[in-house]
Design a protein around this motif. Sequence first.
Motif, PDB file in Angstrom:
ATOM      1  N   GLY A   1     -63.265  87.894  26.603  1.00  0.00           N
ATOM      2  CA  GLY A   1     -64.270  87.383  25.844  1.00  0.00           C
ATOM      3  C   GLY A   1     -65.653  87.247  26.782  1.00  0.00           C
ATOM      4  O   GLY A   1     -66.638  87.642  26.405  1.00  0.00           O
TER       5      GLY A   1
ATOM      6  N   TRP B   1     -63.996  89.687  21.572  1.00  0.00           N
ATOM      7  CA  TRP B   1     -63.491  88.568  21.064  1.00  0.00           C
ATOM      8  C   TRP B   1     -62.271  88.829  20.390  1.00  0.00           C
ATOM      9  O   TRP B   1     -61.430  88.317  20.364  1.00  0.00           O
TER      10      TRP B   1
ATOM     11  N   ASP C   1     -59.384  89.789  22.761  1.00  0.00           N
ATOM     12  CA  ASP C   1     -58.709  88.468  22.995  1.00  0.00           C
ATOM     13  C   ASP C   1     -57.671  87.769  22.103  1.00  0.00           C
ATOM     14  O   ASP C   1     -56.639  87.123  22.524  1.00  0.00           O
TER      15      ASP C   1
END
Length: 413
Positions: A46, A349, A352
Amino acid sequence: MPLSDHGDRRTVVVVVAIQAAISLGYFAAMAHVVLHLKADLGLAAGLIGLVLALRNLVQHTLSLPVGALVDVLGPVRIGIVACLLRAAGFALLGTVSSLPWLVVAAVLLGTGGALFHPAAQSLLAGLAERRRARGYAAYTVTLQIAAVLGPALGLALLNVGYWLVALTAAALWIGAAFLFALLRHDPPVRAASGVVSGVRTVLRDRAFLWFAVVSTPAMLVTDQASVVVPLSGVDAGSVTVFVCVLAMVSAMVQPWCAVPGRADRPGVLRAGLLFAAAGHLLLAAGAGGGLTGLVLVAALHGLADGLLQPAVFQTIARLAPPTRFGAYLGVQTFLSGLFAFAGGIAVGWSFDRGPGGATAALVVLALTACAAASISRHSHAEAGKCREWSAEVAAFSVERARWRRRRPRRSLM
């Protein structure tokens, strides 16, 4: 040989030499920056996505005023400053380890990119149409050759440390600044009015705005290819193979795009977007796990990149007035950059969140490219309608002005 043709040749030669220097440095550093941030500095996916997306955000947000600024000040001065800023950014990228300094490096790189691209492309856009098409093809082929050699150079220097890779990139960008200075005596085509007026002119051009909106996702779906492959766990050697194959395929497309009037056809943009969609779908299906699949994905993204770059450039050059190319390019790049920034953060994101999130991100990238390709099928007709509407408004304004001049004035007595 006519004097103007000689000047065009000289401009192409110098701009291509600049492209060779900066691209070799850029790809040497950027092909391995994800691995450096992940393995050497221990950043999460991220945060890596945030740093890279921040560079894109700065670069493409500043493109809105900078593009018009190039029209006013001329591309040579802007190009020199751009190269020096990017040299400073790469020097920091290889020598700092804290997140705040990495953010500073990203801002410098983004600012330099915002200045460089409209400067270099404005020099090519000011050429005659035939020379412009061939010059841009040479410019893009040089970029792709450097994209093949750059990662290999970076991989060799990586044995010493990423700091050497980044400082080599900085030195090449400083060399490009000196090359820009060779064009100092060429008379630039400058706009008579200022930055705000240039942007306002673009925003009144409804036909161009149609194209700008349709081409907005192109940057996201092509740029993310070099991000999602390293984030998928591929080693440095395989990443180098991926980047090199992508660049070679993209370069092979350029002779076809060099024919005047070909790259700005609506079908070229649409085909590039669909190739990008296919590449992301194959990655989502797990094709990147083996070398054969990775090469196939790289070939698809190479076709996408090779078609989309000249399609965007040639269409902007055709739609923009000669003294407003920088402003037109700036608006299109601004919209694309904002979209790429948001998309880059979302992709980081999602990765992750594990394999499921990574697959979802790749599918969304593919669907985004397909949606843009579908919209582009109808945008050409809409752009034509906008051109007709603009012409009718202009004709009405002229007639109204003539009628007012002919109308007899009433006496005040």
